[in-house]
Structure formats: C-alpha cells, structure tokens
Design a protein around this motif. Sequence first.
Motif, mmCIF file in Angstrom:
data_model
loop_
_atom_site.group_PDB
_atom_site.id
_atom_site.type_symbol
_atom_site.label_atom_id
_atom_site.label_comp_id
_atom_site.label_asym_id
_atom_site.label_seq_id
_atom_site.Cartn_x
_atom_site.Cartn_y
_atom_site.Cartn_z
ATOM 1 N N ARG A 31 0.847 -1.186 0.000
ATOM 2 C CA ARG A 31 0.000 0.000 0.000
ATOM 3 C C ARG A 31 0.889 1.245 0.000
ATOM 4 N N ILE A 32 0.693 2.078 -1.001
ATOM 5 C CA ILE A 32 1.475 3.304 -1.116
ATOM 6 C C ILE A 32 0.551 4.490 -0.873
ATOM 7 N N THR A 33 0.887 5.289 0.139
ATOM 8 C CA THR A 33 0.094 6.459 0.470
ATOM 9 C C THR A 33 0.835 7.728 0.082
ATOM 10 N N ARG A 34 0.101 8.823 0.033
ATOM 11 C CA ARG A 34 0.720 10.099 -0.308
ATOM 12 C C ARG A 34 1.760 10.497 0.730
ATOM 13 N N SER A 35 1.436 10.284 2.004
ATOM 14 C CA SER A 35 2.388 10.646 3.052
ATOM 15 C C SER A 35 3.645 9.798 2.971
ATOM 16 N N ALA A 36 3.494 8.514 2.621
ATOM 17 C CA ALA A 36 4.669 7.650 2.496
ATOM 18 C C ALA A 36 5.560 8.113 1.347
ATOM 19 N N LEU A 37 4.948 8.527 0.237
ATOM 20 C CA LEU A 37 5.730 9.031 -0.890
ATOM 21 C C LEU A 37 6.469 10.309 -0.520
ATOM 22 N N LEU A 38 5.828 11.177 0.250
ATOM 23 C CA LEU A 38 6.479 12.417 0.672
ATOM 24 C C LEU A 38 7.675 12.124 1.577
ATOM 25 N N ALA A 49 15.178 10.730 0.168
ATOM 26 C CA ALA A 49 16.011 10.761 -1.037
ATOM 27 C C ALA A 49 16.747 12.090 -1.164
ATOM 28 N N VAL A 50 16.059 13.190 -0.880
ATOM 29 C CA VAL A 50 16.690 14.513 -0.953
ATOM 30 C C VAL A 50 17.826 14.624 0.054
ATOM 31 N N ILE A 51 17.596 14.151 1.267
ATOM 32 C CA ILE A 51 18.612 14.253 2.318
ATOM 33 C C ILE A 51 19.828 13.393 1.997
ATOM 34 N N VAL A 52 19.588 12.149 1.580
ATOM 35 C CA VAL A 52 20.707 11.262 1.244
ATOM 36 C C VAL A 52 21.504 11.835 0.079
ATOM 37 N N THR A 95 25.485 12.906 0.436
ATOM 38 C CA THR A 95 26.447 12.009 -0.219
ATOM 39 C C THR A 95 26.897 12.472 -1.593
ATOM 40 N N TYR A 96 26.217 13.419 -2.196
ATOM 41 C CA TYR A 96 26.570 13.889 -3.534
ATOM 42 C C TYR A 96 27.987 14.467 -3.526
ATOM 43 N N LEU A 143 14.085 17.484 7.763
ATOM 44 C CA LEU A 143 14.268 17.983 6.404
ATOM 45 C C LEU A 143 15.257 19.144 6.365
ATOM 46 N N PHE A 144 15.076 20.124 7.219
ATOM 47 C CA PHE A 144 15.955 21.290 7.174
ATOM 48 C C PHE A 144 17.333 20.987 7.749
ATOM 49 N N ALA A 145 17.424 20.064 8.716
ATOM 50 C CA ALA A 145 18.751 19.626 9.171
ATOM 51 C C ALA A 145 19.439 18.812 8.086
ATOM 52 N N GLY A 146 18.662 18.034 7.338
ATOM 53 C CA GLY A 146 19.235 17.183 6.304
ATOM 54 C C GLY A 146 19.864 17.943 5.164
ATOM 55 N N ILE A 147 19.349 19.139 4.862
ATOM 56 C CA ILE A 147 19.905 19.926 3.757
ATOM 57 C C ILE A 147 20.708 21.124 4.259
#
Length: 731
Positions: A201-208, A214-217, A221-222, A316-320
């Motif tokens: 089951r894929i929900t909108r919140s799970a996708l977010l 993905a953005v943080i990783v 690591t980039y 999110l903001f700590a990750g970036i």
Amino acid sequence: MSEPTVLDYVKSIFKDWNSFQSFLQALFKREDTTQWAKPAEDVTIQLSPETDTEIVQEPPAPKSFPWRTLLVLFLALAGQQTFEPPRTSMANLGIALYIAAFGMAIWAYLRGEWTMTPVSQIEPGHEDSSIRRGPFILAILFSAATFVMMGGNKFTSLNITLWILSIVFFLRAFWLSEPRSTSLPRFDLKSFFTSTEWNIRITRSALLVFAMIAVIVFFRTYRLYDVPPEMTSDHAEKLMDVYDITQGQFSIYFPRNTGREPLYIYLCALFAELFTGTSFLTLKVVAVIGGLLTLPYIYLLGKEFGSTRIGLLAVLFAGIGYWPSVIERFGLRISFYPLFAAPTLYYIIRGLRRENRNDFILAGIALGIGLNGYTPFRIMPFVVVALFGVYLLHARDWQARKQSMIWLGLLAFTSFIFFIPLARYMIEFPDMFVYRAFSRLSTVERPLPAPLWQLIPLNLWNAAKEFNWYNGDIWVHSIPGRPALDIVSGALFLLGVTLMLIRYVRSRSWMDLMLLLAVPFFQMPSILSLAFPEENPSLNRTGAAIVPVFLLVAIGLDTLLNSIHLREKANGESIMSENRRAMGQRPLLAGSIFILLFLFSFAQNYNLVFHTYYDQYRASAWNSSEMGAVMKGFMDRGGSVDQVWIVPFPFWVDTRLAPFWAGAPGRDIAIAPDNIPATVELSGDKLFMFTLDDAVTMSELKRLYPQGTLSQFHSAVPAHDFYVYQIPASQ
C-alpha cells in the motif's frame, strides 16, 4: 441592540485584512462605507451556580486572512538577508526588521493567529523499583574485573569479554519488561516469505517521506569523494590511528596529537577493512553515517515537542543544512557529538514525561557510548545534570523530585558501565586524557588573554551570534564569517525561539525550557574556550546544538503553517472542520509557502556546500592528492615506495598524506635536507618533491645528483605548484 458608534465604525474597518482591503476599495470608488458600522456584538454574561462569579462568553475569533503571519515571515527573512556576507550598513536595518518581526509575532500570538502545536502530554507511570539481585551482583563483579583488566591502554579478548558481560548483567538487573503494545500490528515473518503475493500500500504521506529521505541522502552524499578535495594534518592523525588498528594495535585511547577517543577510529578501521581501505573516503563515509543516524532522533524529539510534522520538518531542514553537511564531509569525529547528544536528550525528555525507568537506562547508554566518541561530548554529563535541574524546578511535588534524582543516579550508573575502559585510562594517564580540553579551558597551553569576567560574557555573546551572524573563521569545516544557518532556517530559528519563550512564560513547561537551554548547553565546549576565545564559535565544538536548533526551526515553521492553514476558536477547539469553503484556499497557500521556503533553503545550502565551501577549501588546503598521484606513478613505473620523499617546509604539506593517496598507508616520507646526502648510497630510482620556495633543497639535489631531472608540477589549483626531482637508477 444599540446604535453603532464611531468606535464601532473604526473597529469594522480594522478588524481584519479583508475588511481593511474592502474599505480601501470602497473609498477609491467613493462608495458609502458607513453602513459597515455595526454595534459591538452582545456579550452574554452568566452567573456560575457554584461560585456566583461572572462567566463571559465571547463570540468566536474571526476567520481573517493571516496578514500578520505573512508580515512576520517577510520581516524575518528580510532581516536575515541583511546578515549575509558581505555585510554592509544594511545590517543595522536587519536588526530593526527582526525587532519588528518579533513584535508582530507576539501580537499575532496574543491575537490567536499564531497557533503552536501543543507538546506531548505527561503520562504518569507506575515506577517499579525492583532490582534483580543476582544479575546486579554479577554486574558489579564483572565491572570491577573489567576496570582492573583494562590497564595498559590496550583492548584484549579477555577484557572485552568481561566488559560485555558486565553490560549484559547490568541491563538484566535493571531493565523492566514491558507488555507488548496491542496497538502495534503483528508481523509474521514466515508468512511474509512464504506468501505467493504481496500487497503493498502506497500512500501520499509515504511518498512524501520517501522523497524527503532521497533529498537528504542526495545532499549528504553527492560528490562526497571530492567535497572537500584534500586532507589536512588532522586526517593524517586519524588515518595513522586507523592504520595502527589494521596492524594489530588495539588501543583504548589514541594519544597521537593530544589524543582521541576510540569509537570513531575503530568504526573507520572496520569500514576500511570491508570496503574503502585506509583512505580519506573512509573517514568521510563513517562521519556521514553518524550524521544520518542522528536524524531519526531529531524526528522523535520533534514528535515529543508537538507532532510528526515538527519532526519531519526538523529532519528535512537539518538534512539539507550547510552546517551539518560540512562538519560531516570534513571527515572527522565531529558528527559523533550530535549523534549521541540527540538520543541522550530524547530519552531524558521522554523518560521524565512518561516516568519510565527504561528510558533513563537508554539515556545512560547513549551518554556512555557518546563519551567514547568525541572530546566535546565530555560536557554532556554536566548538561544532563542541568537538564534534571530544570525538571526539579518545575516538579509538581517532593516525591517527583526524589524520583527524578533516583533516575539521574541510574542514568549515571548506566553511562559509567559503558565508560569503564576510558575511565581506567583516565586514572592511569590523567594528564594525557584531560590535556586537550584543559588546553582550551585553562592556562595549560597559554595564559588567559583577559580576566574571566570579560571572557565569559564575550564568549557567550559570540556563541549566541553563531546561527544568524558569525560561525567562526575555521575554513576546514565552515565558511568563515557567515552565519551557520541559511536565510530561511535563520529566520525560522529566531521565530521559533521567540514563540517558545512566549509559550514558556504563559505555560511554564519544563520541556520548553529544556529545549531552549539545550542550545547554549550544547555550545559549551566552544564557549569554554577561554584560553583561545578566537576559536569561539566553532561549528565542530557546537555540533550537538544542531539538534535543538533545527527543532526550533521546525517549530517556527510549523507554527507559521498552522496560522495559515488553521485557526482556533477562543475556547481552543479546532475549526479546521468548519467553514471549509471559506478556508478552501488556506491549505494551498500554506503548501505554496512551504515549497518556496524549502526550495530557497535548498538552493542556498547547495551553493554554500558545493561551490563556496568547495572553492575556498580547495584554495586553502595543500594539494597532497597530486603529490600522491606523482608518488603512485613513480611506484607504477617500478620505483620503490621507500625511495620517494617529500622535503618538509614550514607551513607546507603534511608529509604523511601522499602515501595514503598513493595506496601505501602508514608512512611518513619526509626527509630533512641534512639527510639527503645519505640517499646517494641507495641504488635504484629516486624521487624528491619540494616546494618552489625551497632554494636550499634545489641546490643540494643539483650538487648531489647533477644528472637528475628537475620539473615543475603544474597544479590544477593556482599557487600550488611544486618541484619534482627524479634520479634514474644509473645515477
């Protein structure tokens, strides 16, 4: 109903943004606006049958456009923008803009427009004081045996076994078995693998959440291999320690270069053996992993302070963030300070809120392991005591205070079990263990530059400016002269601090005060640099402040989104479900503002890390990687690793770094000019590297090897060229 007055007319114009905007439009069209004036709504006054006191029932708060909120955001962002380097006289305007933003925020809060998400409720628990006596006695015996056997600064199979047994029996003695929550879904592993089909089951919140991860990783690591591109002497020290472990030297404390704790070094050695070898990339990867493992506890702390959304926004903001990213990419133990400060803070707060003994055991584990990670973490035992002091000041009765002291004792006892090896080293070699910390705190290395009554307020003030004005001048793990936070995070941080202060004054919540005080508490390793005040602030020694700072950023943003998306009635009940048609544009506006803030923050942090930081680091660090490439080329052509040298020169490259780049770790290929004549007796090809400023070495090599070949290596970085002198075997 009474006739409207002039005051009613004025109130009808200025009651909200829509009314004021309509008034201006009507005035421009020369329409009659007097019909807007309505008498004040009647207020119902009742008498309470129990107390005969008046109960005033006011009408619900108006559902107006949140213009105050948007004005607060605009003023704060504009103020923070003026603090960006290069600063001009406009910075004074920034202070005025921030003062206006704070005043408007207070007004919006008092008017009910700013709605803060409430913190988690206190969950009084039943404290079980029982201890399993048998395991407790065994834990004491094995702990004592571990302390005795840890002598000589050496891990052995025996003392590690004793240490593990002491931990196991200690946890067995104190850990309380908790009933499994019935609210959690049961997962049948066998059925999962034997099933012929899986329903996902894929929900909108799970996708977010997945997109956020993905953005943080990506951000962490980039271009990890080349940002930053070069090593410094600090990296040489760490890699030499890692190399020692790979050669069978299992130290408890590594005394090289004033000493360092073992956890990071052993993890790097393990990663080097399994994956990347003894290299700069190994140091970076382990540091980045430490930073990423901090984020789940930031999320959990966000939930403690209000909601899942606060936790996700903080992550999110700590990750970036530029600050967390550069201290990890530099590739030292710095990220291990917030890595263990976060769970220590989390389990203390959750334990005091739930009154659960197991939480304090977990806090003690995090504290004890953290003491094996990074020297600035040694402030944490004092921070823990201070946090319990905050709770004691707010405790409801004497019994609660007494119980909290028992929990503090259990936490300290737990942490000591994990600190035993270093405790033995501290007793055995006290001067070495405390030298690094005391060289900054006291007069061990140099006299204090000013009286304490001047130094302490100055350091506190400089540390307070770290996030929004000036993060120090250490180029290896910061961008000198700029704030530690980007424009968006900096503005939201100060708004979060303001709102938490307002809420604390109104509610006196110990959790709010703990979060606010955690910021200066975690900065103390930098603030206490009294002998070297010019080193304060520093992003490495204040690294644990990442945790409360980005929580406050998230609280500021969460409150902002609340005020746009959702209003509250005077009695505190949510009206989100009411009048949805009138508020239909609110979620869209809130989402649009969030996306714009995130994109702006991401773009600025990306530019700071991958352009500004990279360029300044590359220009400042010596190009040992290029010397390593020259050395590797010499070895590939059949040259001996023992017959390639770098001639040292003041303030030039560390001669231990090139061998690591060349894949020949653990060597120092320095050769003093006086020792160059001794190389004449050696057979085989030879190679010397030296700086363009070293005319003495050039003269000596030409005298000893007149048939040698001198060439200038042209570096990819300006002003980083060096000489290469090659002597064939025939010479």
